[in-house]
Design an enzyme around this catalytic site. Structure first.
Site, short mmCIF file in Angstrom:
data_model
loop_
_atom_site.label_atom_id
_atom_site.label_comp_id
_atom_site.label_asym_id
_atom_site.label_seq_id
_atom_site.Cartn_x
_atom_site.Cartn_y
_atom_site.Cartn_z
N ASP A 107 19.79 52.00 26.32
CA ASP A 107 19.70 50.96 25.40
C ASP A 107 18.92 49.89 26.18
O ASP A 107 18.96 49.57 27.15
CB ASP A 107 21.26 50.51 25.08
CG ASP A 107 21.29 50.06 23.81
OD1 ASP A 107 20.61 48.93 23.28
OD2 ASP A 107 21.95 50.84 22.93
N ASP B 35 13.77 50.04 27.13
CA ASP B 35 13.31 50.07 25.80
C ASP B 35 12.50 51.31 25.39
O ASP B 35 11.65 51.50 25.96
CB ASP B 35 12.29 48.91 25.42
CG ASP B 35 11.87 48.71 24.08
OD1 ASP B 35 11.84 49.69 23.22
OD2 ASP B 35 11.24 47.76 23.97
N VAL B 36 13.35 52.19 24.59
CA VAL B 36 12.82 53.41 24.26
C VAL B 36 11.10 53.77 23.66
O VAL B 36 10.52 54.73 23.45
CB VAL B 36 13.49 54.38 23.30
CG1 VAL B 36 14.90 54.87 24.13
CG2 VAL B 36 13.65 53.81 22.03
N LYS C 185 8.74 50.32 15.11
CA LYS C 185 8.47 50.78 16.74
C LYS C 185 9.37 51.69 17.31
O LYS C 185 8.90 52.77 17.71
CB LYS C 185 8.08 49.81 17.58
CG LYS C 185 6.77 48.95 17.50
CD LYS C 185 6.31 47.84 18.40
CE LYS C 185 6.50 48.36 19.92
NZ LYS C 185 5.99 47.05 20.86
N LYS D 286 10.42 68.01 24.70
CA LYS D 286 9.71 69.20 24.84
C LYS D 286 9.54 69.25 26.39
O LYS D 286 9.59 70.43 26.67
CB LYS D 286 8.25 68.82 24.15
CG LYS D 286 7.20 69.85 24.14
CD LYS D 286 6.16 69.49 23.29
CE LYS D 286 4.76 69.85 23.82
NZ LYS D 286 3.91 68.98 24.60
N TYR E 96 12.59 49.85 7.57
CA TYR E 96 13.58 50.58 8.24
C TYR E 96 13.41 51.79 7.46
O TYR E 96 13.18 52.89 8.15
CB TYR E 96 14.79 49.80 7.84
CG TYR E 96 16.12 50.77 8.13
CD1 TYR E 96 16.30 50.83 9.54
CD2 TYR E 96 17.03 51.29 7.29
CE1 TYR E 96 17.40 51.53 10.04
CE2 TYR E 96 18.07 51.83 7.61
CZ TYR E 96 18.21 51.99 9.07
OH TYR E 96 19.56 52.83 9.72
N TYR F 201 7.08 68.30 15.26
CA TYR F 201 7.39 68.90 16.59
C TYR F 201 8.30 70.21 16.65
O TYR F 201 7.87 71.18 17.26
CB TYR F 201 8.36 67.99 17.44
CG TYR F 201 7.31 66.99 18.42
CD1 TYR F 201 6.56 66.08 17.71
CD2 TYR F 201 7.23 67.26 19.64
CE1 TYR F 201 5.72 65.28 18.71
CE2 TYR F 201 6.46 66.26 20.29
CZ TYR F 201 5.79 65.43 19.87
OH TYR F 201 4.97 64.78 20.63
#
Ligand code: NAD
Ligand code: UDP
Length: 331
Positions: free
Chosen positions: A35, A60-61, A95, A109, A149, A163
């Protein structure tokens, strides 16, 4: 060799993410929480800090994600989720749903992990079909304020399916309908903490519009159970998880006044732009596929949640300022 299965949970310091961490720790998984605290709170996971099956990475992902060792499962729950949060941090919201999801799909993956992503009933927008089944395409205003959103989540679903189709990645998609319970931020603007905070502070309850718009509220334990079952199912398409008990917001405000034994007034405020007029999940698929139905009644869930907010400190109860997003908005 460690035979424990490892799960990465993004959004771990948030409301749903922290409950997921609890569930997976309890089930004996080795849990890595991630997180950046943009809308979450360290306190939500502080009880896990010294647990041998829990570790935490502040990250930050939307930036490249590096995890050492094996991963069996990824649950991607990082995203602002309350309308006032995502209206204040619209670009971060877009983002995390797009770049963040891309990073996590790439990680899944690379690790040959199964990934479950948190989608939302907002993909149906202001729905013209009621209740909403999974095969309804929705009615979304891409360029309205909520579009940041809704479209992030729609893109997230699309990328996840790509994917799956192109790389054969094992994916699961949960479309979450309004969920509530302990650890929601009292000042996050969502209707349940908003009304409960108002009655506890002795303020009037702010009903937006005429209050005849509907929502269907699911208690957090039921939601977590649905998500858990979906992860271990073999179904790759989106599944609604929510409680179909539908109520108008006006009716709901009266129930909270009754629950709190308070005599606060209801005041009417303008309806936010694109606020959906109706929302109720069709859960036939979850019932059939997962043998899942919500178990906790609205009355019971509201009581537990109200007691949680009632026991917060006076300082927390009166902290009315929303989170300070100024440093993020400069990025
Ligand atoms: P929340 O705001 O409590 O939790 C979200 C967490 O994600 C926070 O801890 C936040 O700090 C973290 N986060 C946000 N951006 C990040 C980033 N770039 N990198 C790392 N962490 C980041 O919200 P929630 O209610 O727990 O929602 C969790 C997920 O469930 C979200 O994806 C949301 O869209 C989805 N969802 C929730 C509901 C609901 O009713 N609670 C309904 C539909 C969908
Ligand atoms: N709402 C309200 N008063 C408030 C906060 C919210 O009447 O103080 C209404 C809001 O307009 C919406 C419903 O409650 O119709 C649910 O809002 P929330 O922000 O919880 O989530 P949404 O379902 O809109 O994403």
């Amino acid at each position: 060799m460690d035979t424990k299965r490892t799960v990465l949970i993004t959004g771990a310091a948030g409301f749903l993410g922290s409950h997921l961490c609890d569930r997976f720790v309890k089930e004996g998984f080795s849990v890595i929480g991630m997180d950046n605290f943009i809308t979450g709170d360290k306190k939500n996971i502080s009880h896990l800090a010294n647990h041998t099956n829990f570790s935490f990475i502040e990250h930050d992902v939307t930036e490249y994600i590096k995890i050492d060792g094996e991963l069996d499962y990824i649950l991607h729950f990082a995203s602002p989720a309350s309308p006032i949060d995502y209206l204040k941090i619209p670009i971060q919201t877009l983002k995390v749903g797009s770049l963040g999801t891309h990073n996590l799909l790439g990680l899944a993956k690379a690790k040959n992990a199964r990934i479950l992503i948190a989608s939302t009933s907002e993909v149906y927008g202001d729905p013209l079909v009621h209740p909403q089944p999974e095969d309804y395409y929705g009615n979304v205003n891409a360029i309205g304020p909520r579009g940041v959103y809704d479209e992030a989540k729609r893109f997230q679903e699309s990328l996840t399916m790509a994917y799956h189709r192109f790389h054969g990645l094992e994916v699961r998609i949960v479309r979450i309908f309004n969920t509530y319970g302990p650890r929601m931020r009292l000042n996050d603007g969502r209707v349940i903490p908003a009304f409960m905070g108002q009655v506890l502070r002795g303020e009037d309850l702010t009903v937006f519009g005429d209050g005849l718009q509907t929502r269907s509220f699911c208690y957090v334990d039921d939601q977590i159970d649905g998500i858990y079952k979906l992860l271990f199912s073999d179904y790759s398409f989106p599944v609604n998880i929510g409680n179909p008990t539908e109520t108008t917001i006006l009716e709901f405000s009266k129930e909270i006044i009754k629950l709190a034994n308070s005599n606060q007034k209801i005041v009417f405020r303008p309806l936010p732009v694109d606020d959906p007029l109706q929302r109720k999940p069709d859960i036939a698929l979850a019932k059939k596929l997962l043998n899942w139905t919500p178990k906790i009644s609205q009355k019971e869930g509201m009581k537990i949640t109200f007691n949680y907010f009632k026991n917060l400190s006076i300082e927390q109860l009166h902290r009315k300022n929303h989170k300070d997003f100024s440093s993020y908005n400069k990025r």
